[in-house]
Design a protein around this motif. Structure first.
Motif, PDB file in Angstrom:
ATOM      1  N   PHE A 144      -8.069   3.023   2.952  1.00 21.04           N
ATOM      2  CA  PHE A 144      -9.489   3.371   3.040  1.00 21.04           C
ATOM      3  C   PHE A 144     -10.227   2.977   1.762  1.00 21.04           C
ATOM      4  O   PHE A 144     -11.372   2.520   1.813  1.00 21.04           O
ATOM      5  N   ILE A 145      -9.582   3.159   0.602  1.00 17.31           N
ATOM      6  CA  ILE A 145     -10.212   2.763  -0.665  1.00 17.31           C
ATOM      7  C   ILE A 145     -10.406   1.255  -0.714  1.00 17.31           C
ATOM      8  O   ILE A 145     -11.477   0.757  -1.081  1.00 17.31           O
ATOM      9  N   GLU A 146      -9.378   0.517  -0.330  1.00 22.25           N
ATOM     10  CA  GLU A 146      -9.440  -0.942  -0.416  1.00 22.25           C
ATOM     11  C   GLU A 146     -10.467  -1.539   0.546  1.00 22.25           C
ATOM     12  O   GLU A 146     -11.090  -2.566   0.246  1.00 22.25           O
ATOM     13  N   THR A 147     -10.648  -0.909   1.690  1.00 20.30           N
ATOM     14  CA  THR A 147     -11.600  -1.427   2.672  1.00 20.30           C
ATOM     15  C   THR A 147     -13.005  -0.886   2.474  1.00 20.30           C
ATOM     16  O   THR A 147     -13.936  -1.298   3.176  1.00 20.30           O
ATOM     17  N   GLY A 148     -13.184   0.051   1.522  1.00 23.88           N
ATOM     18  CA  GLY A 148     -14.498   0.603   1.271  1.00 23.88           C
ATOM     19  C   GLY A 148     -14.853   1.782   2.139  1.00 23.88           C
ATOM     20  O   GLY A 148     -15.976   2.307   2.059  1.00 23.88           O
ATOM     21  N   ARG A 149     -13.931   2.241   2.973  1.00 25.43           N
ATOM     22  CA  ARG A 149     -14.211   3.389   3.839  1.00 25.43           C
ATOM     23  C   ARG A 149     -14.172   4.700   3.051  1.00 25.43           C
ATOM     24  O   ARG A 149     -14.688   5.719   3.511  1.00 25.43           O
ATOM     25  N   SER A 150     -13.541   4.671   1.874  1.00 30.60           N
ATOM     26  CA  SER A 150     -13.464   5.849   1.022  1.00 30.60           C
ATOM     27  C   SER A 150     -13.789   5.446  -0.414  1.00 30.60           C
ATOM     28  O   SER A 150     -13.332   4.394  -0.878  1.00 30.60           O
ATOM     29  N   THR A 151     -14.589   6.251  -1.083  1.00 23.35           N
ATOM     30  CA  THR A 151     -14.940   5.985  -2.482  1.00 23.35           C
ATOM     31  C   THR A 151     -14.047   6.818  -3.386  1.00 23.35           C
ATOM     32  O   THR A 151     -14.073   8.057  -3.308  1.00 23.35           O
ATOM     33  N   PRO A 152     -13.247   6.187  -4.229  1.00 21.89           N
ATOM     34  CA  PRO A 152     -12.335   6.954  -5.079  1.00 21.89           C
ATOM     35  C   PRO A 152     -13.090   7.661  -6.202  1.00 21.89           C
ATOM     36  O   PRO A 152     -14.121   7.196  -6.674  1.00 21.89           O
ATOM     37  N   SER A 153     -12.566   8.799  -6.611  1.00 18.83           N
ATOM     38  CA  SER A 153     -13.133   9.500  -7.756  1.00 18.83           C
ATOM     39  C   SER A 153     -12.805   8.717  -9.025  1.00 18.83           C
ATOM     40  O   SER A 153     -11.954   7.824  -9.033  1.00 18.83           O
ATOM     41  N   ARG A 154     -13.486   9.099 -10.095  1.00 17.71           N
ATOM     42  CA  ARG A 154     -13.224   8.451 -11.379  1.00 17.71           C
ATOM     43  C   ARG A 154     -11.748   8.609 -11.770  1.00 17.71           C
ATOM     44  O   ARG A 154     -11.102   7.642 -12.183  1.00 17.71           O
TER      45      ARG A 154
ATOM     46  N   LEU B 107       2.362   1.766  -3.513  1.00 15.62           N
ATOM     47  CA  LEU B 107       1.353   2.279  -4.431  1.00 15.62           C
ATOM     48  C   LEU B 107       1.053   3.737  -4.130  1.00 15.62           C
ATOM     49  O   LEU B 107       0.900   4.560  -5.048  1.00 15.62           O
ATOM     50  N   ALA B 108       0.985   4.078  -2.851  1.00 17.86           N
ATOM     51  CA  ALA B 108       0.712   5.467  -2.464  1.00 17.86           C
ATOM     52  C   ALA B 108       1.798   6.401  -2.981  1.00 17.86           C
ATOM     53  O   ALA B 108       1.508   7.493  -3.480  1.00 17.86           O
ATOM     54  N   LEU B 109       3.047   5.973  -2.878  1.00 20.87           N
ATOM     55  CA  LEU B 109       4.150   6.805  -3.356  1.00 20.87           C
ATOM     56  C   LEU B 109       4.079   6.976  -4.874  1.00 20.87           C
ATOM     57  O   LEU B 109       4.315   8.073  -5.397  1.00 20.87           O
ATOM     58  N   LYS B 110       3.756   5.897  -5.579  1.00 20.43           N
ATOM     59  CA  LYS B 110       3.638   5.977  -7.036  1.00 20.43           C
ATOM     60  C   LYS B 110       2.492   6.898  -7.446  1.00 20.43           C
ATOM     61  O   LYS B 110       2.586   7.633  -8.436  1.00 20.43           O
ATOM     62  N   ALA B 111       1.402   6.834  -6.691  1.00 18.06           N
ATOM     63  CA  ALA B 111       0.187   7.572  -7.047  1.00 18.06           C
ATOM     64  C   ALA B 111       0.124   8.961  -6.416  1.00 18.06           C
ATOM     65  O   ALA B 111      -0.889   9.648  -6.557  1.00 18.06           O
ATOM     66  N   ASP B 112       1.193   9.361  -5.706  1.00 15.85           N
ATOM     67  CA  ASP B 112       1.216  10.657  -5.022  1.00 15.85           C
ATOM     68  C   ASP B 112       0.028  10.767  -4.065  1.00 15.85           C
ATOM     69  O   ASP B 112      -0.683  11.778  -4.020  1.00 15.85           O
ATOM     70  N   SER B 113      -0.166   9.695  -3.294  1.00 19.01           N
ATOM     71  CA  SER B 113      -1.257   9.647  -2.318  1.00 19.01           C
ATOM     72  C   SER B 113      -0.670   9.240  -0.975  1.00 19.01           C
ATOM     73  O   SER B 113       0.513   9.467  -0.714  1.00 19.01           O
TER      74      SER B 113
ATOM     75  N   ALA C  16      -0.673   6.025   2.162  1.00 19.94           N
ATOM     76  CA  ALA C  16      -1.021   4.636   2.449  1.00 19.94           C
ATOM     77  C   ALA C  16      -2.375   4.562   3.157  1.00 19.94           C
ATOM     78  O   ALA C  16      -3.144   3.621   2.944  1.00 19.94           O
ATOM     79  N   ARG C  17      -2.681   5.569   3.975  1.00 18.70           N
ATOM     80  CA  ARG C  17      -3.960   5.607   4.681  1.00 18.70           C
ATOM     81  C   ARG C  17      -5.114   5.710   3.678  1.00 18.70           C
ATOM     82  O   ARG C  17      -6.118   5.003   3.798  1.00 18.70           O
ATOM     83  N   HIS C  18      -4.953   6.572   2.660  1.00 22.59           N
ATOM     84  CA  HIS C  18      -6.010   6.724   1.664  1.00 22.59           C
ATOM     85  C   HIS C  18      -6.180   5.440   0.857  1.00 22.59           C
ATOM     86  O   HIS C  18      -7.312   5.018   0.582  1.00 22.59           O
TER      87      HIS C  18
ATOM     88  N   GLN D  53       0.833  -1.204   0.000  1.00 20.48           N
ATOM     89  CA  GLN D  53       0.000   0.000   0.000  1.00 20.48           C
ATOM     90  C   GLN D  53       0.867   1.253   0.000  1.00 20.48           C
ATOM     91  O   GLN D  53       0.553   2.236  -0.679  1.00 20.48           O
ATOM     92  N   LEU D  54       1.975   1.213   0.742  1.00 21.36           N
ATOM     93  CA  LEU D  54       2.865   2.370   0.789  1.00 21.36           C
ATOM     94  C   LEU D  54       3.520   2.607  -0.568  1.00 21.36           C
ATOM     95  O   LEU D  54       3.614   3.757  -1.029  1.00 21.36           O
TER      96      LEU D  54
END
Length: 272
Positions: A41-51, A28-34, A36-38, A25-26
């Motif tokens: 949250f996306i993977e667990t469904g706690r956050s809905t990603p934008s298109r 991927l977060a670094l690659k995506a400029d995001s 690890a927490r976000h 997750q870390l």
């Protein structure tokens, strides 16, 4: 290797692709400029990603175009990429271009395959190699892997069948994993189970072509195949589209076969 997902929510699908690519997750977060927490949250469904976030993460994970559409649908968005049949009027220019390419490559064999290795176009160089192949393998859609490895196909005439079979199976297994394709994995299981034709070896040294041994082509594995009473030797190349914007186009591959020695080149020229 294939990916199995019990549901179709975008978080679980993204998690499946992340694990398939062996990325944390870390990372991927670094690659995506995001963060690890976000990502969590996306993977667990706690956050809905934008298109745009879905597409951005898919790009970082090198998700195939077909599966990017599936991710968008799972997130509640419309697919981003069309899937146009190759026979559609919109594909007329593409079909003409591919036909021109295949014709120009003659007398050397060349063909176009889709994502399941079904042959969608081939030139006369390929047709010249098909003598003796069972009719059921030539019925559309003709599948390149079945055609090559089936004991009633080209396999009995491939001098280095063990090496070439191992190469094709590894290629299919890699593609099935990269694309996370159950259908491609099923095709792999089918052709891997084909019996080795009588008189052919499943492994061991390749049969020399025109007096040259395996060491004659240290830069690439040749396909050595008997055709017209001669053993021809080819080096294959595979070309894909650089910037596809359609699912169908993204899965097309042009495979060409270059003569691996002067004897093969001469035989092809004189056979025209």
């Amino acid at each position: 290797m294939t990916r199995t997902v019990d549901d179709v929510n975008v978080g679980s699908l993204l998690r499946g692709w992340r694990k398939l690519r062996r990325v944390t997750q870390l990372e991927l977060a670094l690659k995506a400029d995001s963060s690890a927490r976000h990502i969590s949250f996306i993977e667990t469904g706690r956050s809905t990603p934008s298109r745009s976030m879905v597409l951005h993460l898919a790009e970082q994970l090198d998700v195939p175009m077909r599966d990017r559409n599936a991710l968008l649908l799972a997130a509640g968005y419309a697919p981003s990429y069309p899937e146009t049949p190759l026979t559609a009027p919109a594909m007329t220019a593409l079909r003409a271009g591919l036909d021109q390419l295949l014709t120009a490559y003659e007398p050397h064999p060349a063909l176009v395959m889709d994502g399941m290795y079904d042959v969608v176009a081939a030139n006369r160089g390929v047709q010249a190699l098909l003598d003796g192949v069972a009719d059921h393998l030539l019925q559309p859609p003709m599948n390149a892997m079945r055609l090559t490895l089936h004991p009633q196909g080209l396999a009995p005439r491939i001098g280095n069948l063990g090496e070439w079979r191992a190469h094709l199976l590894e290629r299919m297994e890699r593609q099935a994993a990269l694309r996370s394709s159950e259908a491609l994995h099923g095709l792999y299981e089918e052709v891997a189970a084909y019996p080795v034709p009588a008189g052919a070896t499943s492994s061991g040294p390749a049969v020399p072509a025109c007096g040259h041994g395996p060491a004659a082509h240290p830069y690439a594995l040749p396909l050595r195949i008997e055709a017209g009473g001669r053993v021809l030797s080819f080096i294959s190349t595979v070309t894909t589209f650089n910037t596809p914007m359609d699912v169908t186009v993204s899965e097309l591959a042009v495979e060409t076969f270059l003569p691996a020695d002067t004897e093969t080149a001469t035989a092809l020229r004189t056979a025209r």
